[in-house]
Design an enzyme around this catalytic site. Sequence first.
Site, short mmCIF file in Angstrom:
data_model
loop_
_atom_site.label_atom_id
_atom_site.label_comp_id
_atom_site.label_asym_id
_atom_site.label_seq_id
_atom_site.Cartn_x
_atom_site.Cartn_y
_atom_site.Cartn_z
N ASP A 149 -3.64 -1.79 -1.84
CA ASP A 149 -4.82 -2.24 -0.92
C ASP A 149 -5.98 -1.82 -1.47
OD1 ASP A 149 -4.09 0.38 -0.11
OD2 ASP A 149 -4.55 0.26 1.94
N ARG A 208 8.10 5.98 -3.81
CA ARG A 208 8.33 6.61 -2.64
C ARG A 208 7.38 5.92 -1.43
NH1 ARG A 208 4.36 9.80 -4.81
NH2 ARG A 208 2.70 10.48 -3.32
N SER A 247 0.94 -1.17 0.14
CA SER A 247 -0.15 -0.16 0.03
C SER A 247 0.74 1.31 0.19
CB SER A 247 -0.77 0.02 1.24
OG SER A 247 -1.61 -1.22 1.29
#
Length: 331
Positions: A205, A167, A152
């Site tokens: 997710d 990132r 996620s």
Amino acid sequence: MKILKEFEEKCGTPIPKLKQVADAMILEMHAGLASEGGRKLKMLISYLLWGDMLFKIDYVVGSCSWREKGLFYALDLGGTNFRVLRVQLGGKGRGIVNQQFEEVSIPPSLMTGSSDALFDYIAAELAKFVAEEGSDLKQSPGRQRGLGFTFSFPVMQSSIASGTLLRWTKGYSIDDMVGQDVVAELAKAIEKKGLDMRIGALVNDTVGTLAGGRYNNNDVDASVILGTGSNAVYVERAHAIPKWHGLLPKSREMVINMEWGNFRSSHLPLSDYDHALDTKSLNPGEQIYEKVIAGMYLGEIVRRVLCRMAEEAAFFGDTVPPKLEEPFILG
């Protein structure tokens, strides 16, 4: 009361303000769909799910038969905890026959350490979970265990089972992992543990939540995560995505992972506490929308308000409680 009233006014979201925020987000959505890079909203085109492993969907939502049967594993990494799950699918008309899951806390040191340390820890916990496989959840003879990996964080996917980390968010900061394939890192750690397991899919997710909704209702078109972090995914018409240059899917629809946690606008109601929290965070200037609505940050905003009340209005007496001066002490 003056401090509280001032805070309440700064956080106000009257309908006209909400419309300004929505309009600003729509502009960013169009810009993110038009081109890659340089936008607050990445609007990532997502491979939805498992290829041949589970739902036979590649890029697109489409309509699903849900005839799949067998034992599957899932690993969900997206915050201060991760989850491992095994599920027995009974095929069309039966759905999920049985499922078991376990949630494991991630030591804070691993959130800012090395990629090897993080994934070795995860693989070790996964191995323990697989070892507890009971007689009520059986693997088909001769079949390799399949694993779906929910990750996620912002990832640029190049296939159904690979993705490069763009990132970190939600308090993670592992420099040697940025720009690397997260599936390859997990597979390496799993192999070190001697697990016979194939990672069949990488999924965000929020994309996974959309797929879960589709499993029960084929009309589901959007999903939102509001937990440690926040994100949204929705189904977009393929012709409304100028940056897509590949073949159009048969359904003429594609799944877009907005990564809306990184949205920022002058119309967002940001208080002095929000600005101070952002400045002291691991990623200043990023994930602003997430920092004002998501679970990881709400306790810290409250702590900062209480600190000011303690300092300026003696809310807790003559001294500020030492515990209250610890960042993120409030969950």
